[in-house]
Design a protein around this motif. Structure first.
Motif, PDB file in Angstrom:
ATOM      1  N   LEU A  26      27.604   7.053  23.029  1.00  0.00           N
ATOM      2  CA  LEU A  26      27.134   8.084  23.950  1.00  0.00           C
ATOM      3  C   LEU A  26      27.136   9.459  23.286  1.00  0.00           C
ATOM      4  O   LEU A  26      26.215  10.261  23.503  1.00  0.00           O
ATOM      5  N   VAL A  27      28.142   9.755  22.466  1.00  0.00           N
ATOM      6  CA  VAL A  27      28.138  11.026  21.745  1.00  0.00           C
ATOM      7  C   VAL A  27      26.874  11.133  20.904  1.00  0.00           C
ATOM      8  O   VAL A  27      26.199  12.173  20.882  1.00  0.00           O
ATOM      9  N   LEU A  28      26.518  10.067  20.215  1.00  0.00           N
ATOM     10  CA  LEU A  28      25.323  10.071  19.377  1.00  0.00           C
ATOM     11  C   LEU A  28      24.068  10.251  20.221  1.00  0.00           C
ATOM     12  O   LEU A  28      23.148  10.993  19.834  1.00  0.00           O
ATOM     13  N   LEU A  29      24.016   9.592  21.371  1.00  0.00           N
ATOM     14  CA  LEU A  29      22.837   9.666  22.231  1.00  0.00           C
ATOM     15  C   LEU A  29      22.632  11.051  22.827  1.00  0.00           C
ATOM     16  O   LEU A  29      21.507  11.402  23.201  1.00  0.00           O
ATOM     17  N   ARG A  30      23.669  11.831  22.908  1.00  0.00           N
ATOM     18  CA  ARG A  30      23.552  13.163  23.499  1.00  0.00           C
ATOM     19  C   ARG A  30      22.924  14.186  22.543  1.00  0.00           C
ATOM     20  O   ARG A  30      22.750  15.346  22.908  1.00  0.00           O
ATOM     21  N   HIS A  31      22.596  13.752  21.340  1.00  0.00           N
ATOM     22  CA  HIS A  31      21.922  14.612  20.368  1.00  0.00           C
ATOM     23  C   HIS A  31      20.585  13.986  20.013  1.00  0.00           C
ATOM     24  O   HIS A  31      20.515  12.781  19.744  1.00  0.00           O
ATOM     25  N   ASP A  34      34.973  13.932  26.012  1.00  0.00           N
ATOM     26  CA  ASP A  34      34.079  14.185  27.132  1.00  0.00           C
ATOM     27  C   ASP A  34      33.246  12.936  27.429  1.00  0.00           C
ATOM     28  O   ASP A  34      33.005  12.601  28.594  1.00  0.00           O
ATOM     29  N   ALA A  35      32.805  12.238  26.377  1.00  0.00           N
ATOM     30  CA  ALA A  35      32.033  11.011  26.565  1.00  0.00           C
ATOM     31  C   ALA A  35      32.874   9.927  27.227  1.00  0.00           C
ATOM     32  O   ALA A  35      32.376   9.154  28.062  1.00  0.00           O
ATOM     33  N   VAL A  36      34.151   9.843  26.862  1.00  0.00           N
ATOM     34  CA  VAL A  36      35.045   8.879  27.512  1.00  0.00           C
ATOM     35  C   VAL A  36      35.114   9.153  29.009  1.00  0.00           C
ATOM     36  O   VAL A  36      35.015   8.237  29.842  1.00  0.00           O
ATOM     37  N   ASP A  37      35.253  10.424  29.396  1.00  0.00           N
ATOM     38  CA  ASP A  37      35.309  10.786  30.814  1.00  0.00           C
ATOM     39  C   ASP A  37      33.980  10.510  31.511  1.00  0.00           C
ATOM     40  O   ASP A  37      33.947  10.058  32.660  1.00  0.00           O
ATOM     41  N   THR A  38      32.886  10.785  30.820  1.00  0.00           N
ATOM     42  CA  THR A  38      31.563  10.540  31.396  1.00  0.00           C
ATOM     43  C   THR A  38      31.375   9.067  31.700  1.00  0.00           C
ATOM     44  O   THR A  38      30.898   8.691  32.786  1.00  0.00           O
ATOM     45  N   LEU A  39      31.747   8.215  30.758  1.00  0.00           N
ATOM     46  CA  LEU A  39      31.588   6.778  30.985  1.00  0.00           C
ATOM     47  C   LEU A  39      32.459   6.290  32.135  1.00  0.00           C
ATOM     48  O   LEU A  39      32.070   5.365  32.860  1.00  0.00           O
ATOM     49  N   ALA A  40      33.615   6.908  32.335  1.00  0.00           N
ATOM     50  CA  ALA A  40      34.454   6.548  33.482  1.00  0.00           C
ATOM     51  C   ALA A  40      33.711   6.849  34.788  1.00  0.00           C
ATOM     52  O   ALA A  40      33.742   6.039  35.733  1.00  0.00           O
ATOM     53  N   ASP A  41      33.030   7.997  34.854  1.00  0.00           N
ATOM     54  CA  ASP A  41      32.240   8.326  36.039  1.00  0.00           C
ATOM     55  C   ASP A  41      31.079   7.352  36.208  1.00  0.00           C
ATOM     56  O   ASP A  41      30.781   6.915  37.324  1.00  0.00           O
TER      57      ASP A  41
END
Length: 412
Positions: free
Chosen positions: A311-316, A331-338
């Protein structure tokens, strides 16, 4: 050489749009139009160290292309090499007092594990430099017949002037080429060369280095001829996309194109040249020589969710240069939890518009940040944080689950 196991990827109920990519050679966005299976070549690793985030960003980027083509209804033939004999590998093996073949095998296996963890679809042909030596020899012999290869001591060189299109892939002028060439493995000052930009295609034997017998004499192939030969063998002339990092624009991709186009002038080496940006860490481009590396395997061994790394890679955007920040990972870990919480509800905001937007974004030069934003908007609406969930889709979670995997490679 074996690749890694292929993950099961869900089939979407809709067909994605044609895929457009920015083409380095023309400086414009080009809509790909595969004639038969879509054909993709991505330059692989030199396995003298573990997979770092610069590598991961490139291979995840072209995994998005693979998926976008498949979602647009195309079969895909994907080829990737491994440069399992080359100067950097031999130098590292000597420094750490390990047999070079053992080092190459170990790091290639680690690369397989990293790619599998990141859900990168494996290549149909995963080819090592050593096993491709007969292909390289055959291509060099063809170039010899054209008069484009000459000898300097025990080495064979390719005359770049033999290709009338030389320079068109990179768009670099001669001064730029001469500046970059020695920084990326070239030897412009070697006595006996006809042109400073000519590149070695067959390296004669050196003391303490591996070499193979061949009709060309003992030695081993140069880096550029290796990729050109593998691509020609498995993809043919004018395949759809040549991919790799932006540091390969010149000399590597330019030289590959030159070799292939002189050997067979009936078409270009590739129709589109697509290049991923560089990833920095601590203010400098991530590189093995500088040692400023963040390794995929180190994060995995620290129990970091590989989907958070992806997800970090996909955000760029894949063509952008950017810097890895540890805070982005958390932040990506928290995003995936949501996201997982929203998916666990079953019903949610309508999924149809999200499917359309995600597939459209990825078909538009692999715009993963736009696709991620569309998923985030659905999550926010489903969790009621934006007030947009005025209607409910009972099958939303199933649809979004399939979309995340099929299009973005995120298995949640």
């Amino acid at each position: 050489m074996r690749a890694w196991p292929a993950p099961e990827v869900p089939q979407l109920p809709v067909t994605g749009p044609p895929v457009a990519l920015f083409d380095t050679a023309t400086g414009a966005k080009v809509t790909t139009a595969p004639d038969g299976p879509a054909r993709l070549y991505v330059c692989g690793i030199t396995p003298y160290d573990a997979t770092h985030m610069g590598h991961a960003a490139t291979y995840v980027a072209f995994d998005l292309l693979n998926r976008a083509w498949r979602n647009a209804g195309h079969e895909v033939v994907f080829v990737e090499n491994v440069t399992d004999v080359d100067d950097p590998l031999l130098e590292r093996a000597t420094k750490v007092n390990v047999d070079w073949t053992e080092l190459a095998e170990r790091e290639t296996e680690l690369f397989r594990q990293d790619m599998q963890a990141l859900r990168v679809l494996p290549p149909d042909h995963f080819i090592g430099a050593v096993e491709s030596i007969p292909l390289a020899v055959g291509l060099i012999e063809r170039l010899q017949e054209s008069g484009s290869v000459y000898r300097v001591d025990d080495d064979l060189y390719f005359s770049v002037t033999a290709d009338p299109a030389f320079g068109q892939e990179s768009g670099f002028d001669r001064d730029a080429m001469l500046e970059i060439y020695p920084e990326r493995g070239g030897d412009p000052e070697r006595p006996g060369k006809k042109d400073p930009l000519d590149c070695v295609v067959w390296r004669g034997p050196r003391d303490g280095e591996p070499h193979w017998d061949s009709p060309l004499g003992p030695g081993r192939p140069g880096w550029h001829i290796e990729c050109a030969a593998i691509a020609r063998e498995h993809l043919g002339v004018a395949f759809d996309v040549q991919g790799g990092g932006s540091d390969l624009v010149f000399p590597h991709h330019e030289m590959c194109a030159g070799h292939a186009q002189v050997a067979d002038p009936s078409g270009p080496f590739a129709k589109v040249y697509s290049h991923a940006g560089m990833v920095a860490y601590d203010g400098e481009k991530m590189s093995k020589s500088k040692g400023n590396l963040v390794f995929v395997s180190a994060l995995r061994n620290s129990d970091v969710d590989p989907m958070a790394i992806r997800l970090v890679l996909l955000r760029h955007h894949f063509r952008s240069d950017w810097e890895w920040l540890d805070s982005d990972l958390w932040d990506a870990v928290d995003t995936l939890a949501d996201w997982r919480r929203a998916l666990s509800l079953g019903a949610g905001a309508p999924a149809g518009p999200v499917v359309t937007e995600v597939l459209a974004a990825l078909a538009d030069d692999l715009d993963a940040p736009r696709a991620v934003a569309a998923v985030q908007a659905w999550v926010d609406a489903t969790l009621g944080t934006t007030g947009l969930a005025d209607t409910s889709d009972e099958d939303a979670a199933l649809t979004i689950h399939a979309l995340l995997d099929a299009a973005l490679g995120l298995a949640l």
